[in-house]
Design an enzyme around this catalytic site. Structure first.
Site, PDB file in Angstrom:
ATOM      1  N   THR A 187     -11.433  -0.547   5.690  1.00 23.69           N
ATOM      2  CA  THR A 187     -11.700   1.054   6.599  1.00 23.69           C
ATOM      3  C   THR A 187     -12.577   1.535   6.977  1.00 23.69           C
ATOM      4  OG1 THR A 187      -8.691   1.358   6.416  1.00 23.69           O
ATOM      5  CG2 THR A 187     -10.177   3.237   7.654  1.00 23.69           C
ATOM      6  N   ARG A 215       3.060  -2.359  12.008  1.00 25.10           N
ATOM      7  CA  ARG A 215       2.754  -1.447  10.567  1.00 25.10           C
ATOM      8  C   ARG A 215       1.681  -0.741  11.038  1.00 25.10           C
ATOM      9  NH1 ARG A 215      -1.700  -0.223   7.241  1.00 25.10           N
ATOM     10  NH2 ARG A 215      -0.745   1.084   5.757  1.00 25.10           N
ATOM     11  N   ASP A 218      -2.459   4.590   8.291  1.00 25.10           N
ATOM     12  CA  ASP A 218      -2.894   6.758   7.902  1.00 25.10           C
ATOM     13  C   ASP A 218      -4.000   6.932   8.428  1.00 25.10           C
ATOM     14  OD1 ASP A 218      -4.059   4.668   5.275  1.00 25.10           O
ATOM     15  OD2 ASP A 218      -5.235   6.872   6.049  1.00 25.10           O
ATOM     16  N   THR A 238      -9.272   6.821   3.416  1.00 19.45           N
ATOM     17  CA  THR A 238      -9.284   5.188   2.944  1.00 19.45           C
ATOM     18  C   THR A 238      -8.293   4.942   1.797  1.00 19.45           C
ATOM     19  OG1 THR A 238     -10.709   3.491   3.099  1.00 19.45           O
ATOM     20  CG2 THR A 238     -11.624   5.506   2.302  1.00 19.45           C
ATOM     21  N   GLY A 239      -8.155   4.097   2.170  1.00 17.58           N
ATOM     22  CA  GLY A 239      -6.887   3.186   0.817  1.00 17.58           C
ATOM     23  C   GLY A 239      -6.216   2.807   1.410  1.00 17.58           C
ATOM     24  N   GLY A 241      -2.569   3.002   2.629  1.00 20.26           N
ATOM     25  CA  GLY A 241      -2.303   3.479   3.411  1.00 20.26           C
ATOM     26  C   GLY A 241      -0.748   4.567   3.498  1.00 20.26           C
TER      27      GLY A 241
HETATM   28  N1  GLY Z   1      -5.878   3.020   4.768  1.00 26.84           N
HETATM   29  C1  GLY Z   1      -5.811   1.587   5.183  1.00 26.84           C
HETATM   30  C2  GLY Z   1      -4.790   1.188   5.631  1.00 26.84           C
HETATM   31  O1  GLY Z   1      -3.736   2.143   5.000  1.00 26.84           O
HETATM   32  O2  GLY Z   1      -4.301   0.445   6.224  1.00 26.84           O
END
Ligand code: GLY
Length: 320
Positions: A187, A215, A218, A238-239, A241
């Site tokens: 991300t 899907r 976040d 980021t990370g 979601g």
């Molecule tokens: N934070 C990006 C995702 O979960 O796709």
């Protein structure tokens, strides 16, 4: 002499300008290790794209959009071209943007064919009567205002196909969140402070590979993936979601500052390393306040990140 004094006075009055960018937090990988130079170059170019705008007196909002646009166009990052593919090997992108000056915001989810989803998020904010749009309607809106569109093939890279293939081949060895196997995150996001003291945040993603169709990340959710308020901070997350959503990451930092009076760095460090220390998922944040203080915290093996300030602080990093 008089001219020099005037210039010195003008410079002294100018607020600090700052731009932070990220290209995702998550596990390390062979691909990342083999492409460190390309990632660092990409982060540097994203900083240049946004900082040039701030230096010329442009707005934080324009700067974060430009930095994220660059990262969306650079196929090494998981946003725009190079997005992670869903279980059907299709691209579905999510993005958000927020203006700290007046808390106006725009967001898009499950977007297809739009070259720069964050620009569509900004258009939703500025040119539609809505805040958050998704799917076919968001795409139709993008076409109606002549945003740049691209065929599906433009977004799909060899690396994204390999990642999807690997994700499909793996069975039970990887971290599971909400039933979805997750491995890498790329991300992208940016936060900025402009010369007028305004903050802005923007985030964009292709999501996680092998995700179910539909899907939503976040990254498209203001208050979670992006948040900006001149009174507190601008944050891009980021990370994983699903964990970022559970913990309402970006707004949480603002709330710690506003309700508890914590300085930015303490708020970020407390949230990431104390309050959420037992969370198993990968999480990262870049955050900035209106005085130009900034923090870049993560609990994962790496977070691609870059920073540039008018005080001369400047760098890009992937690991510690
Ligand atoms: N934070 C990006 C995702 O979960 O796709």
């Amino acid at each position: 002499m008089f001219l020099i004094q005037c210039l010195l006075q003008k410079h002294a009055k100018m607020n600090k300008i700052v731009l932070l960018v990220h290209g995702g937090a998550g596990p390390d990988s062979k691909f990342i290790k083999e492409n460190i130079a390309a990632y660092n170059e990409g982060l540097e170019e994203a900083l240049n794209a946004g900082y040039t705008i701030l230096e010329a007196g442009g707005s934080a909002l324009d700067a974060v959009e430009a930095a994220v646009n660059y990262l969306e166009d650079n196929e090494i990052f998981n946003a725009g071209r190079g997005s992670a593919l869903n279980e059907k090997a299709e691209v579905e992108m999510d993005a958000s943007i927020m203006n700290g000056k007046d808390q106006s915001l725009g967001a898009v989810a499950i977007v297809k064919n739009v070259k720069n989803p964050v620009t569509l998020a900004r258009a939703v904010m500025e040119k539609s009567k809505h805040t958050y749009m998704g799917g076919a309607g968001a795409k139709a809106f993008a076409e109606s205002i002549n945003l740049e569109m691209r065929p599906e093939e433009y977004f799909i890279t060899d690396h994204a196909l390999e990642q999807l293939q690997e994700a499909k081949e793996e069975n039970g060895e990887e971290l599971e969140v909400a039933g979805i196997k997750q491995r890498s995150h790329g991300t992208v996001g940016a936060v900025a402070l402009d010369k007028d003291g305004n903050l802005a945040a923007a985030t964009s993603t292709g999501g996680i590979e092998n995700k179910m169709e539909g899907r939503i990340a976040d990254s498209s959710m203001t208050g979670i993936g992006s948040y900006a308020n001149n009174k507190t901070c601008a944050v891009s997350g980021t990370g994983d979601g699903e964990y970022l959503m559970q913990n309402v990451m970006a707004f949480h930092i603002s709330a710690l500052m506003e309700y508890k009076g914590l300085p930015l760095k303490e708020a970020c460090s407390y949230l990431m390393h104390e309050k959420l220390k037992d969370v198993k998922g990968d999480m990262g944040i870049i955050a900035l306040d209106a005085k130009g203080n900034f923090a870049m915290e993560y609990n994962s093996a790496r977070m691609h990140r870059g920073w540039k300030t008018s005080d001369g602080e400047h760098g890009v990093k992937i690991y510690e």
